[in-house]
Design an enzyme around this catalytic site. Structure first.
Site, PDB file in Angstrom:
ATOM      1  N   GLY A 167       0.824  -1.207   0.000  1.00 26.01           N
ATOM      2  CA  GLY A 167       0.000   0.000   0.000  1.00 26.01           C
ATOM      3  C   GLY A 167       0.853   1.248   0.000  1.00 26.01           C
ATOM      4  CB  SER A 168       0.082   4.619   1.268  1.00 18.16           C
ATOM      5  OG  SER A 168      -1.201   4.595   0.686  1.00 18.16           O
ATOM      6  CB  THR A 169       4.433   1.609   3.491  1.00 19.48           C
ATOM      7  OG1 THR A 169       4.102   0.365   2.861  1.00 19.48           O
ATOM      8  CG2 THR A 169       3.628   1.729   4.779  1.00 19.48           C
TER       9      THR A 169
END
Lengths: 485, 448
Positions: A220-222
Site C-alpha cells: 500500500g501507501s508505505t
C-alpha cells in the site's frame, strides 16, 4: 592330504575376505544411509545426547532457549523456551525429527558440530563428557519484542512487526502473530510432537508461518516512499517542495477506469511532495511512477533490497514489485498495489535505509556466538547491503516522512521530544475484503536508533482498519521501548 | 626344530588380558564417566583364569602352538566386555557374571581335556561311539520333558534352571566321528566311478554316508527349525570328505544335495522361505514392521552404519537396541561401538585362530590328526561365516552362536574343548620326533 587342506585354507581365507568386504561396505560405504534411516532410533537419541548451547538476547542477559539435563538415559537433554510465544518464530524449536528458526539455522553451532568447535568437541570426547554446543546471542531487544507481541496479539490482530537498528542492520524486533507455544514441540516424544504440530499446521490462521519474512503482502501507501525515492533520484533538481500534479481522479491509460484518492479525498490539483505524502494522495505518486517508468522504479526497489534473497540467518522470501504490465498497472504498482508484494522485513529495510542516509544495512539476527566455555567465537560485523539513495535524497524523504507524523496520517506514532518520520499504508486486498494496515517509521530523525515496520493483516483489526489508526500506535510503542522511554 | 616360544605366549596372553581390561575400563568411562568399581577383581579373575590355562598348557602340552590361547582369550574377553556393557544398559537379559562363570568352566574344560587326553589319537578308537553320541545329542531336544523350544527353534535341553544347546557338543562329537570314519573309508570313497564332463563321479554305492549325513542335517532343519546347525554340520562333513578324498565331485554333490533339500524344505516349511525373504528385502517397510520380519536384522545394520569406521566408543552407542544384541547379534553390537576397525580386528583374530588350526593340520603326521584338525578349524571358520554373514546380511540369517563372544554356556564349553583339541594336536605336530640314539661302534663296523 595337504593339497586339499591348502584349498580348504584358501576357502576359509575367502570366507573371511567376504565377511571383511561386507563389513567394510556396511561400515564405510552404506554407513551414511543406514545412520540417517528414519527407523534408526540413534538419530533421535543423538539429538538429545548433546548439551545444546543456549539462545539468548540482550547480550546474554535474557534466556530464550535453554537446555535442561533430565538425567534420562535416552533423552537426556531437553529444550525449554522460558519466554514462549513472542519469540517462537525467531528462536524456533528443536523437535525430535526437525527444527525451525534459529534452532535450525544455527544448529551446527548449537549442537557443537561446526568446524569452529572441533577442538572443543575432541576434548569432550576424550574426557567422556557429553558434547556441549555453543551459545547464540541474538540482536533482539526483548522488551520491544514483548511489547510488539502484546500490542498485536492482545487485541486479536494478526500481522508482523519488524524493528531494525538503521546504522547496523541489527534486528531488534521480529514478531509474527498469531504465534504458538514452542515448548510442546520440543518434547522428546515423536507422537505427541507430531500431534501438536499437525494441529498447528491445520489451523486456519496459519500460526506456523513467520509473517515477517516468509510471506509477502501488498505494501500500500508505505511503498510511496520508494516511488518518491525513484522520482527524487531521477532528477537532482527535485526536492521535497517540488510541485506535482495531484488530480482528484486519474484516468488510467489504456483502461476505462480511474484511480481515485483514498476515500475520494481531494488533494487540490497540485501539491508539493511533502503535502502529497503527508495526506497520502494516490494520484501524484501514480503519476510519478508512470513518469520514472517501470525499470527505474524496479531498480530503486532493488536498491532497497527488493528481490534479493537474504539469510538473516533465517531464510527471507524475496519481495517483488511485480512484472511490467503496462502503464495502468505501473500506476497502481507505484502506490503499493497491483502485484507489488513486500515482506514486513523489506519495508523495515526501506525505513532503515532512509534513516541511515540512504545506506541499507544487511539485516541480521545473530549478535555473537559464544563457545561452551563462554569465550566469543564469532560475532556479526555490520555489512552494507546497498546504497539506496544519496544522502540528499534521504534527507528530502525524511522531511516528507516527518510531515506524515507531524501533520498527516501518522500522528499516532508521535513521540514526546523526539522527531519521528514515518509513512502509513492501507493496502486493498481482494474486492470486498478489508485492507491490510501498514506503518513504517524511524526515530530519532537526527540520530536514528530504530526503524520499524508494522503490518496488520486484512480483517484482523476490523473492516475500517487504516495504517494510521491500527498500525501506527504499535510502531509508537516499539520505538518507545527501543529508545528506552 | 620348532621352538616352544612359551615366553612369547605368556607375553601375548598378558597383552590380551590387558586389552580386555582397557575395553572394560572404557565401558565404565563411557557410561558413568569412571572406571568400573569391579575392575580389579574382574581383571584378576580373567588374568588368573588365563594364567591357570597357560600353566596347564605349559605342563601338559609344552610344544603347543603359542598363538591359540592368547587369541581365544582376546575374543572371549571382548565378548565378555560387550555383554557387560549391554547388561549395564538394562532392558535385557544379558549377564556378564553368568558369562564369566561359563568362561571359567570353559577354561576348566580346556584344562581337563588337555590333562585327560594325552594322545588325541585314542579318539580314533571311539569313532562310532562319537557318531552315536553326536546323533543322540542332536535328537535330545526333540525328547519330551527335557526338550525346550526358545525363539522358535527346538534346540535346547533344560536341566533345572540351566538350558544347554546339545548341538554345540554334537558338533565336536560329529567332527571326531567324520575324521575317524573318513580315515577308514577314504580309499574307497576316492575311487572313481563314471566321468561326467571334467569331473570324476564317485561310485553310486559309495553315496551311502553322504546321503545319511544329508538326511540327518535335513532332519535337524525340519524337526528343530535350526537352519544354522544343519548348514554347519553338513558343510563340515562335505569339507572333511573333500580333504580325505581330494575329490571335487563330493563338494559339488554336497552343495547340490543341500541346496536342493533346502529349496524343497523352503517350499514346505514357511520359516525357511521367510528367512530368504527377510534377507532379500530387509529394507522393505512392510517386512520391517511384520512380526518375525526384518526389524532385528535392520537394527543390526543401523548399528553398524552408525558405528561407521571408528565406532562411537564403548559405552557411547545404543547397541542394546538390537534385539538379542548380547547373543546372536553381538557382532553388529560390537560394530556400533568399535566400528569397522574393531570388527576387522575381530575377524582377523578368528582368521588367525583358523589359520593356526589349519597349520597344525598341515604339519600333522598322521591322516586322523590331519582330518580332525582340518575339520575342527574349518567348522570354526564356517560357523563364523554363517553367523557373521547372517547378521551382516551377506547371507540369509540363521541362528548360530558367534564362537566365544555370544552369551551362552554350551557354546563356550564346547568351543574351549575344540581349542583344547587343536592345542593337543598342535603339541603333537610340533613336538620334535624322538632322536635316534647313535651307536658309535656300529658306525665303525659299517665303515669297514
Amino acid at each position: 592330504m595337504n593339497n586339499p587342506l591348502k584349498r580348504v585354507a584358501v576357502a576359509c581365507l575367502l570366507m573371511f575376505g567376504l565377511l571383511m568386504a561386507n563389513v567394510t561396505y556396511l561400515g564405510a560405504v552404506k554407513a551414511e544411509g543406514l545412520r540417517n534411516d528414519s527407523r534408526n532410533v540413534r538419530m533421535l537419541y543423538g539429538r538429545y545426547k548433546v548439551d545444546r548451547g543456549w539462545i539468548t538476547a540482550d547480550n546474554g542477559k535474557t534466556t530464550l532457549a535453554k537446555t535442561v539435563d533430565t538425567g534420562d538415559k535416552q533423552f537426556r537433554f531437553e529444550r525449554e523456551y522460558p519466554l514462549g510465544k513472542p519469540f517462537t518464530h525467531v528462536v524456533g524449536w528443536f523437535a525430535p525429527e526437525s527444527a525451525s528458526g534459529i534452532e535450525a539455522a544455527m544448529n551446527r553451532y548449537l549442537d557443537g558440530s561446526h568446524p569452529d568447535l572441533v577442538v572443543r568437541r575432541a576434548i569432550d570426547m576424550v574426557s567422556g563428557k557429553p558434547a556441549k554446543g555453543a551459545s547464540v546471542d541474538l540482536t533482539l531487544n526483548t522488551k520491544a519484542q514483548e511489547i510488539a507481541y502484546k500490542d498485536l496479539a492482545g487485541t486479536g490482530k494478526r500481522g508482523a512487526v519488524v524493528a531494525l537498528e538503521p546504522k547496523t542492520g541489527k534486528i531488534l524486533t521480529m514478531v509474527s502473530v498469531p504465534s504458538y507455544d514452542p515448548n510442546p514441540l520440543a518434547k522428546a516424544n515423536k507422537d505427541t510432537v507430531n500431534k501438536a504440530y499437525n494441529k498447528l499446521d491445520k489451523d486456519d490462521n496459519k500460526p506456523l508461518i513467520n509473517r515477517a519474512i516468509e510471506r509477502t503482502f501488498a505494501p500500500g501507501s508505505t511503498f510511496k516512499t520508494v516511488t518518491s525515492a525513484a522520482y527524487l533520484s531521477d532528477d537532482s533538481s527535485r526536492d521535497e517542495n517540488t510541485q506535482v500534479d495531484a488530480p482528484d481522479s486519474l484516468p488510467l491509460p489504456g483502461t476505462s477506469i480511474s484511480l481515485p484518492n483514498y476515500h475520494g479525498e481531494s488533494c487540490g490539483g497540485r501539491a508539493t511532495l511533502v503535502q502529497a505524502l503527508t495526506i497520502s494522495c494516490n494520484t501524484p505518486f501514480a503519476i510519478m511512477g508512470m513518469d520514472v517508468g517501470y525499470d527505474k522504479l524496479k531498480e530503486q526497489a532493488a536498491k532497497f533490497g527488493v528481490g534479493q534473497p537474504l539469510e538473516i540467518p533465517l531464510t527471507v522470501t524475496a519481495s517483488n514489485i511485480g512484472p511490467d504490465e503496462g502503464k495502468a498497472a505501473l500506476a497502481k504498482t507505484a502506490i503499493g498495489q497491483q502485484s507489488n508484494q513486500m515482506t514486513p522485513l523489506q519495508m523495515a529495510m526501506v525505513a532503515a535505509g532512509i534513516a541511515n542516509q540512504g545506506t541499507v544495512m544487511k539485516p541480521f539476527l545473530v549478535n555473537k556466538i559464544m563457545g561452551p566455555d563462554g569465550a566469543e567465537i564469532d560475532g556479526t560485523d555490520p555489512e552494507e547491503l546497498s546504497e539506496a539513495v544519496t544522502p540528499e535524497v534521504a534527507g528530502e524523504l525524511t522531511k516528507m516522512m516527518i510531515g506524515v507524523i507531524e501533520h498527516g496520517t501518522g500522528g499516532a506514532a508521535k513521540l514526546p521530544n523526539i522527531t519521528v518520520a514515518g509513512k502509513t499504508g492501507t493496502a486493498e486486498t481482494l474486492p470486498g475484503k478489508p485492507s491490510h494496515a501498514w506503518f513504517i517509521s524511524f526515530a530519532p530523525v537526527d540520530d536514528p536508533k530504530v526503524a520499524v515496520a508494522v503490518f496488520v493483516e486484512s480483517g484482523s483489526a476490523g473492516n475500517d482498519a487504516t495504517g494510521g489508526a491500527v498500525a501506527a500506535p504499535i510502531a509508537h510503542d516499539v520505538m518507545q521501548a527501543v529508545l528506552g522511554q | 626344530m620348532t621352538a616352544k616360544r612359551r615366553g612369547a605366549q605368556l607375553g601375548m596372553l598378558a597383552f590380551a588380558v590387558l586389552i580386555v581390561m582397557g575395553a572394560y575400563a572404557s565401558v565404565g568411562l563411557g557410561i558413568n564417566g569412571k572406571v568400573p568399581s569391579g575392575m580389579l577383581g574382574y581383571g584378576l579373575g580373567l588374568g588368573g583364569l588365563m594364567l591357570a590355562a597357560y600353566l596347564v598348557l605349559a605342563k601338559w602340552a609344552p610344544w603347543a602352538d603359542p598363538l591359540l590361547l592368547p587369541l581365544v582369550t582376546l575374543v572371549n574377553g571382548l565378548g565378555l566386555v560387550m555383554i557387560y556393557r549391554i547388561e549395564l544398559a538394562g532392558e535385557n537379559l544379558a549377564s556378564a557374571a553368568n558369562q564369566l562363570m561359563w568362561t571359567a568352566l570353559g577354561v576348566v574344560m580346556f584344562s581337563a581335556t588337555l590333562i585327560a587326553l594325552r594322545d588325541h589319537r585314542v579318539l580314533q578308537r571311539f569313532t562310532y561311539t562319537a557318531g552315536f553320541a553326536g546323533i543322540a545329542l542332536l535328537v535330545l531336544p526333540m525328547l519330551p520333558f527335557i526338550g525346550r523350544e526358545i525363539n522358535g527353534a527346538r534346540i535346547w535341553v533344560g536341566i533345572g534352571p540351566f538350558s544347554i544347546q546339545p548341538a554345540e557338543f554334537a558338533k565336536l562329537a560329529l567332527v571326531i566321528f567324520f575324521a575317524g570314519y573318513l580315515v577308514a573309508k577314504r580309499d574307497v570313497l576316492a575311487l572313481a566311478g563314471r566321468r561326467l564332463l571334467f569331473i570324476d563321479l564317485p561310485r553310486a554305492r559309495d553315496l551311502g554316508p553322504v546321503l545319511i549325513t544329508w538326511g540327518i542335517s535335513l532332519g535337524v532343519l525340519v524337526m528343530q527349525k535350526d537352519l544354522g546347525s544343519s548348514l554347519l554340520l553338513f558343510g563340515a562333513f562335505v569339507a572333511m570328505l573333500y580333504i580325505a578324498t581330494q575329490r571335487t565331485s563330493w563338494v559339488l554333490i554336497g552343495i547340490l544335495l543341500f541346496v536342493g533339500g533346502a529349496f524343497v524344505a523352503g517350499q514346505i516349511f514357511s520359516h525357511v522361505e521367510a528367512r530368504f525373504n527377510v534377507w532379500l528385502h530387509a529394507e522393505d517397510p512392510a517386512l520391517y514392521d511384520a512380526v518375525g520380519g526384518s526389524a532385528q536384522l535392520m537394527q543390526g545394520q543401523f548399528a553398524m552404519g552408525s558405528g561407521g569406521i571408528l565406532g562411537t566408543g564403548l559405552g557411547q552407542g545404543y547397541p542394546y537396541k538390537i534385539p538379542l544384541s548380547f547373543s546372536d547379534f553381538i557382532f553388529p553390537a560390537v560394530g556400533e561401538e568399535l566400528g569397522l576397525t574393531g570388527l576387522m580386528a575381530i575377524l582377523m583374530i578368528y582368521a588367525l585362530i583358523v589359520e593356526r588350526g589349519l597349520r597344525t593340520s598341515l604339519a600333522a603326521r598322521d591322516p586322523f590328526t590331519k582330518l580332525l584338525a582340518g575339520g575342527l578349524s574349518f567348522i570354526l571358520a564356517w560357523q563364523v561365516f554363517i553367523i557373521v554373514g547372517g547378521v551382516t546380511r551377506l547371507i540369509p540369517l540363521t541362528g548360530l552362536v558367534t564362537p566365544f563372544m555370544s552369551a551362552g554356556g554350551s557354546a563356550l564349553l564346547a568351543n574351549w574343548m575344540l581349542i583344547a583339541l587343536l592345542v593337543r594336536m598342535s603339541d603333537a605336530a610340533r613336538r620334535p620326533p624322538p632322536q635316534a640314539i647313535q651307536d658309535e661302534g656300529l658306525t665303525q663296523v659299517m665303515q669297514r
